[in-house]
Design an enzyme around this catalytic site. Structure first.
Site, PDB file in Angstrom:
ATOM      1  N   ASN A 293       0.864  -1.180   0.000  1.00  0.00           N
ATOM      2  CA  ASN A 293       0.000   0.000   0.000  1.00  0.00           C
ATOM      3  C   ASN A 293       0.904   1.234   0.000  1.00  0.00           C
ATOM      4  OD1 ASN A 293      -1.810   2.045   0.535  1.00  0.00           O
ATOM      5  ND2 ASN A 293      -2.275   1.382   2.630  1.00  0.00           N
TER       6      ASN A 293
ATOM      7  N   LYS B 139       0.124   4.260  -0.177  1.00  0.00           N
ATOM      8  CA  LYS B 139      -0.519   5.430   0.446  1.00  0.00           C
ATOM      9  C   LYS B 139      -0.301   6.673  -0.432  1.00  0.00           C
ATOM     10  CE  LYS B 139       0.255   3.293   4.878  1.00  0.00           C
ATOM     11  NZ  LYS B 139       0.124   3.402   6.317  1.00  0.00           N
TER      12      LYS B 139
ATOM     13  N   GLU C 262      -6.777   4.257   8.103  1.00  0.00           N
ATOM     14  CA  GLU C 262      -6.600   5.695   7.840  1.00  0.00           C
ATOM     15  C   GLU C 262      -7.868   6.288   7.227  1.00  0.00           C
ATOM     16  OE1 GLU C 262      -2.909   5.348   5.666  1.00  0.00           O
ATOM     17  OE2 GLU C 262      -1.923   4.739   7.529  1.00  0.00           O
TER      18      GLU C 262
ATOM     19  N   GLU D  79      -5.151  -5.618  10.524  1.00  0.00           N
ATOM     20  CA  GLU D  79      -4.176  -4.552  10.748  1.00  0.00           C
ATOM     21  C   GLU D  79      -4.483  -3.854  12.072  1.00  0.00           C
ATOM     22  OE1 GLU D  79      -2.285  -3.250   6.839  1.00  0.00           O
ATOM     23  OE2 GLU D  79      -4.021  -1.986   7.130  1.00  0.00           O
TER      24      GLU D  79
ATOM     25  N   GLY E 191       2.251   1.968  10.751  1.00  0.00           N
ATOM     26  CA  GLY E 191       3.143   3.121  10.601  1.00  0.00           C
ATOM     27  C   GLY E 191       3.797   3.563  11.892  1.00  0.00           C
TER      28      GLY E 191
ATOM     29  N   SER F 294       3.475  -2.392  10.309  1.00  0.00           N
ATOM     30  CA  SER F 294       4.933  -2.315  10.445  1.00  0.00           C
ATOM     31  C   SER F 294       5.640  -3.628  10.097  1.00  0.00           C
ATOM     32  CB  SER F 294       5.312  -1.844  11.855  1.00  0.00           C
ATOM     33  OG  SER F 294       4.810  -0.531  12.076  1.00  0.00           O
TER      34      SER F 294
HETATM   35  C1  PEP Z   1      -0.739  -0.161   5.951  1.00  0.00           C
HETATM   36  O1  PEP Z   1      -0.801   0.991   5.598  1.00  0.00           O
HETATM   37  O2  PEP Z   1      -1.624  -0.948   5.598  1.00  0.00           O
HETATM   38  C2  PEP Z   1       0.388  -0.581   6.782  1.00  0.00           C
HETATM   39  C3  PEP Z   1       0.354  -1.776   7.290  1.00  0.00           C
HETATM   40  O3  PEP Z   1       1.402   0.335   6.974  1.00  0.00           O
HETATM   41  P1  PEP Z   1       2.832   0.077   7.673  1.00  0.00           P
HETATM   42  O4  PEP Z   1       3.386  -1.208   7.096  1.00  0.00           O
HETATM   43  O5  PEP Z   1       3.651   1.248   7.351  1.00  0.00           O
HETATM   44  O6  PEP Z   1       2.573  -0.080   9.140  1.00  0.00           O
END
Ligand code: PEP
Length: 256
Positions: free
Chosen positions: A9, A11, A99, A169, A175, A215
């Site tokens: 992703n 973003k 988000e 998640e 993040g 993460s």
């Molecule tokens: C995400 O945006 O779905 C995500 C898991 O971000 P990150 O890996 O940066 O935590």
């Protein structure tokens, strides 16, 4: 056999030329180490979809959007429809990312409409669910997961679920650099499968692809992906560097 998936992703990162560079690096690396059991999905911003579709030569990489509108078309300034992203090359769309839930106030009813409109337009869905830190600390994780599965997926049946990938998640891990331990992730993934079985029957829980996100990095991917109920990862920050993303793909390739 469930499909292993590593999804990226992006973003709100990368201009068109930056995105093309990243895809070129990724394709060069994958050509040397082609995956044999992992499907790779990349979800760039809308603006890069067509350019990346045209640049993709690697059949192992598929394209996804990060969001779609809840309506099929109409006077919704600034929105992008399922049909539009499909015509731009996307085969998947992320729906319900935390988000979007937090910053854009998307609730279960909006998410449910988006999932239905995606499926109607033959887009596969990466449906994100997960609890906040506060909810975890109050021991509400399972309640939140049940609610999200029940309401986000309202009126769908087990046939619809074949076109949905669930991404667990935990919001506190997105993040932040904090990752769920492999045991914490496994516990929730197993629970998600049980709840899917209970709601949708047909033994669907064991058949669905369930990803972990939060993460995921080269350093923790191997232990997370070794868990029996994790089929892969939805990766944010670490998918923006070809090397890191490739190492996560390789961890998936080595997992049983
Ligand atoms: C995400 O945006 O779905 C995500 C898991 O971000 P990150 O890996 O940066 O935590």
């Amino acid at each position: 056999m469930r499909q292993k998936v590593i999804a990226g992703n992006w973003k709100m990162h990368k201009t068109i030329s930056e995105g093309l560079k990243l895809v070129e690096q990724l394709q060069t690396k994958l050509a040397k180490n082609p995956p044999t059991q992992t499907r790779i999905i990349i979800c760039p911003p809308f603006t890069s979809l067509t350019a990346i579709r045209d640049a993709l030569q690697d059949r192992n990489i598929e394209l996804g959007a990060q969001n779609i509108a809840w309506e099929e078309e109409g006077a919704y300034t600034g929105e992008i429809s399922a049909k539009m992203v499909k015509s731009a090359g996307a085969r998947y769309t992320i729906i319900g990312h935390s988000e979007r839930r937090t910053y854009f106030k998307e609730d279960a009813s909006t998410i449910n409409k988006k999932i239905k409109v995606a499926l109607k337009n033959k887009l596969k869905v990466i449906h994100c669910i997960g609890e906040s830190l506060e909810e975890r600390e109050q021991n509400l994780t399972k309640e939140i997961i049940v609610n999200q599965l029940e309401w986000d997926l309202k009126d769908l049946d087990s046939a619809d679920l074949k076109n949905i990938i669930i991404a667990y998640e935990p919001v506190w891990a997105i993040g932040t650099g904090k990752t769920a331990t492999p045991e914490q992730a496994q516990e929730v993934h197993q629970f998600i499968r049980e709840i899917l079985d209970a709601i949708f029957k047909d033994g669907i829980g064991k058949k669905m692809t369930v990803l972990y996100g939060g993460s995921v990095k080269p350093i923790n991917a191997k232990d997370l992906l070794a868990q029996p109920d994790l089929d892969g990862a939805l990766v944010g920050g670490a998918c923006l560097k070809a090397n890191d993303f490739l190492q996560i793909i390789q961890a998936s390739e080595k997992s049983e």
